[in-house]
Design a protein around this motif. Structure first.
Motif, PDB file in Angstrom:
ATOM      1  N   ALA A 195       0.813  -1.210   0.000  1.00  0.00           N
ATOM      2  CA  ALA A 195       0.000   0.000   0.000  1.00  0.00           C
ATOM      3  C   ALA A 195       0.849   1.263   0.000  1.00  0.00           C
ATOM      4  O   ALA A 195       0.436   2.298  -0.535  1.00  0.00           O
ATOM      5  N   TYR A 196       2.026   1.195   0.607  1.00  0.00           N
ATOM      6  CA  TYR A 196       2.889   2.367   0.692  1.00  0.00           C
ATOM      7  C   TYR A 196       4.014   2.333  -0.349  1.00  0.00           C
ATOM      8  O   TYR A 196       4.880   3.203  -0.347  1.00  0.00           O
ATOM      9  N   GLY A 197       3.987   1.312  -1.203  1.00  0.00           N
ATOM     10  CA  GLY A 197       4.914   1.275  -2.325  1.00  0.00           C
ATOM     11  C   GLY A 197       6.255   0.634  -2.066  1.00  0.00           C
ATOM     12  O   GLY A 197       7.122   0.642  -2.941  1.00  0.00           O
ATOM     13  N   GLY A 198       6.450   0.047  -0.890  1.00  0.00           N
ATOM     14  CA  GLY A 198       7.727  -0.566  -0.572  1.00  0.00           C
ATOM     15  C   GLY A 198       7.610  -2.062  -0.377  1.00  0.00           C
ATOM     16  O   GLY A 198       6.597  -2.680  -0.722  1.00  0.00           O
ATOM     17  N   PRO A 199       8.638  -2.678   0.194  1.00  0.00           N
ATOM     18  CA  PRO A 199       8.652  -4.135   0.357  1.00  0.00           C
ATOM     19  C   PRO A 199       7.737  -4.603   1.479  1.00  0.00           C
ATOM     20  O   PRO A 199       7.406  -3.844   2.400  1.00  0.00           O
ATOM     21  N   ASP A 200       7.334  -5.865   1.411  1.00  0.00           N
ATOM     22  CA  ASP A 200       6.567  -6.468   2.499  1.00  0.00           C
ATOM     23  C   ASP A 200       7.375  -6.400   3.799  1.00  0.00           C
ATOM     24  O   ASP A 200       8.584  -6.636   3.812  1.00  0.00           O
ATOM     25  N   GLY A 201       6.680  -6.078   4.877  1.00  0.00           N
ATOM     26  CA  GLY A 201       7.322  -6.057   6.176  1.00  0.00           C
ATOM     27  C   GLY A 201       7.907  -4.721   6.577  1.00  0.00           C
ATOM     28  O   GLY A 201       8.416  -4.585   7.691  1.00  0.00           O
ATOM     29  N   GLY A 222      15.935  11.821   9.067  1.00  0.00           N
ATOM     30  CA  GLY A 222      17.135  11.968   8.262  1.00  0.00           C
ATOM     31  C   GLY A 222      17.058  11.205   6.956  1.00  0.00           C
ATOM     32  O   GLY A 222      16.171  10.362   6.742  1.00  0.00           O
ATOM     33  N   PRO A 223      17.981  11.485   6.047  1.00  0.00           N
ATOM     34  CA  PRO A 223      17.935  10.888   4.701  1.00  0.00           C
ATOM     35  C   PRO A 223      18.027   9.372   4.692  1.00  0.00           C
ATOM     36  O   PRO A 223      17.506   8.722   3.791  1.00  0.00           O
ATOM     37  N   GLU A 224      18.693   8.788   5.685  1.00  0.00           N
ATOM     38  CA  GLU A 224      18.869   7.335   5.714  1.00  0.00           C
ATOM     39  C   GLU A 224      17.536   6.606   5.798  1.00  0.00           C
ATOM     40  O   GLU A 224      17.383   5.496   5.249  1.00  0.00           O
ATOM     41  N   HIS A 225      16.556   7.211   6.465  1.00  0.00           N
ATOM     42  CA  HIS A 225      15.273   6.543   6.672  1.00  0.00           C
ATOM     43  C   HIS A 225      14.108   7.314   6.045  1.00  0.00           C
ATOM     44  O   HIS A 225      12.949   7.003   6.341  1.00  0.00           O
ATOM     45  N   ALA A 226      14.417   8.272   5.189  1.00  0.00           N
ATOM     46  CA  ALA A 226      13.370   9.111   4.600  1.00  0.00           C
ATOM     47  C   ALA A 226      12.354   8.297   3.805  1.00  0.00           C
ATOM     48  O   ALA A 226      11.171   8.644   3.757  1.00  0.00           O
ATOM     49  N   ALA A 227      12.794   7.199   3.207  1.00  0.00           N
ATOM     50  CA  ALA A 227      11.884   6.367   2.415  1.00  0.00           C
ATOM     51  C   ALA A 227      10.873   5.648   3.279  1.00  0.00           C
ATOM     52  O   ALA A 227       9.875   5.115   2.758  1.00  0.00           O
ATOM     53  N   ARG A 228      11.087   5.617   4.584  1.00  0.00           N
ATOM     54  CA  ARG A 228      10.153   4.947   5.494  1.00  0.00           C
ATOM     55  C   ARG A 228       9.196   5.950   6.145  1.00  0.00           C
ATOM     56  O   ARG A 228       8.599   5.653   7.171  1.00  0.00           O
ATOM     57  N   VAL A 229       9.073   7.105   5.536  1.00  0.00           N
ATOM     58  CA  VAL A 229       8.043   8.072   5.916  1.00  0.00           C
ATOM     59  C   VAL A 229       7.073   8.177   4.759  1.00  0.00           C
ATOM     60  O   VAL A 229       7.475   8.398   3.610  1.00  0.00           O
ATOM     61  N   ALA A 230       5.793   7.969   5.028  1.00  0.00           N
ATOM     62  CA  ALA A 230       4.786   8.016   3.963  1.00  0.00           C
ATOM     63  C   ALA A 230       3.420   8.213   4.577  1.00  0.00           C
ATOM     64  O   ALA A 230       3.248   8.100   5.789  1.00  0.00           O
ATOM     65  N   THR A 231       2.457   8.515   3.743  1.00  0.00           N
ATOM     66  CA  THR A 231       1.079   8.649   4.210  1.00  0.00           C
ATOM     67  C   THR A 231       0.115   8.281   3.092  1.00  0.00           C
ATOM     68  O   THR A 231       0.413   8.509   1.915  1.00  0.00           O
ATOM     69  N   LEU A 232      -1.028   7.731   3.476  1.00  0.00           N
ATOM     70  CA  LEU A 232      -2.105   7.461   2.533  1.00  0.00           C
ATOM     71  C   LEU A 232      -3.219   8.508   2.670  1.00  0.00           C
ATOM     72  O   LEU A 232      -4.203   8.466   1.951  1.00  0.00           O
ATOM     73  N   LEU A 233      -3.059   9.424   3.619  1.00  0.00           N
ATOM     74  CA  LEU A 233      -4.106  10.402   3.901  1.00  0.00           C
ATOM     75  C   LEU A 233      -3.825  11.745   3.240  1.00  0.00           C
ATOM     76  O   LEU A 233      -2.713  12.043   2.875  1.00  0.00           O
TER      77      LEU A 233
END
Length: 233
Positions: A195-201, A222-233
């Motif tokens: 749903a958020y466009g990344g890997p399972d888990g 920070g940039p290292e974990h920026a891809a793990r910030v997302a929203t569906l709202l």
């Protein structure tokens, strides 16, 4: 069948014992000081210790229930659920992680109750789902749309957005309690539906101490974990 499962449980425990270092409990036998308490939906597909790669006793205090609810009502007052409050109040735990997950059955049951008026028959499940109904009603009012594509895809999209909405509501409830007043409260969604466009888990940070803006959250992690910030709202 039950005998086979009993044997499997004991075999799994034997594997657990074999995996422990000899000193795994050396400094933890007489007490605990877990830095994090995690409250997650008690879905068999969502392992709390697994998602955080917990490899030693004493790091994570776990609480679970359907719908990852953080609060309870005592004498008419909303309080933090005991399983969540205990580590914050008595073991110097500093972080509360509220974790929802995609495809949540409890949120789906509450959504069905809103749409049809039908709640689950079992009294315990009914009581738990009932507490989610007002949140789902408010979430539906807040959503701009119901998703694109066929009916099944639209329903899945709405449910996953409501999962995230529920996480925000649970974070807000926790932050209103005295027990969590000094804690950092983070909201995540565990995704195994893409749903958020990344890997399972993968877990996605959607809330940090009430902050929901993705750009602000990316600055925080920070940039290292920026891809793990997302929203569906």
């Amino acid at each position: 069948m039950s005998f086979d499962l009993l044997s499997e449980l004991l075999e799994r425990n034997a594997d657990h014992v074999a995996s422990l270092d000899a000193d795994a409990f050396e400094n933890r036998r007489d007490g605990q000081r877990p830095p994090v308490v995690s409250v997650c939906c008690s879905d068999s597909r969502v392992s709390q210790e697994g998602m955080w790669a917990v490899d030693r006793p004493g790091f994570l205090f776990t609480a679970g229930n359907i719908g990852n609810r953080v609060s309870d009502t005592v004498d008419g007052e909303r309080v933090l659920d005991g399983s969540v409050a205990y580590p914050l109040v008595y073991t110097e735990t500093e972080v509360l992680a509220v974790v929802g997950h995609t495809g949540c059955g409890a949120v789906g049951a509450a959504l069905n109750a809103v749409e049809t008026g039908e709640l689950p028959a079992d009294p315990g499940v009914k009581a738990d789902v009932s507490t989610l109904v007002p949140i789902v009603e408010a979430g539906l009012d807040a959503l701009d749309g119901t998703g694109d594509g066929d009916a099944d895809a639209a329903t899945a999209s709405v449910r996953n957005r409501l999962v995230e909405y529920n996480v925000h509501e649970q974070v807000a409830m926790a932050r209103e309690t005295d027990a969590a007043a000094d804690a950092s409260v983070y909201g995540f969604v565990y995704d195994f539906h893409g749903a958020y466009g990344g890997p399972d888990g993968a877990v996605y940070l959607v809330n940090a101490d009430g902050e929901r803006d993705p750009d602000a959250l990316r600055d925080r992690v920070g940039p290292e974990h920026a891809a793990r910030v997302a929203t569906l709202l």
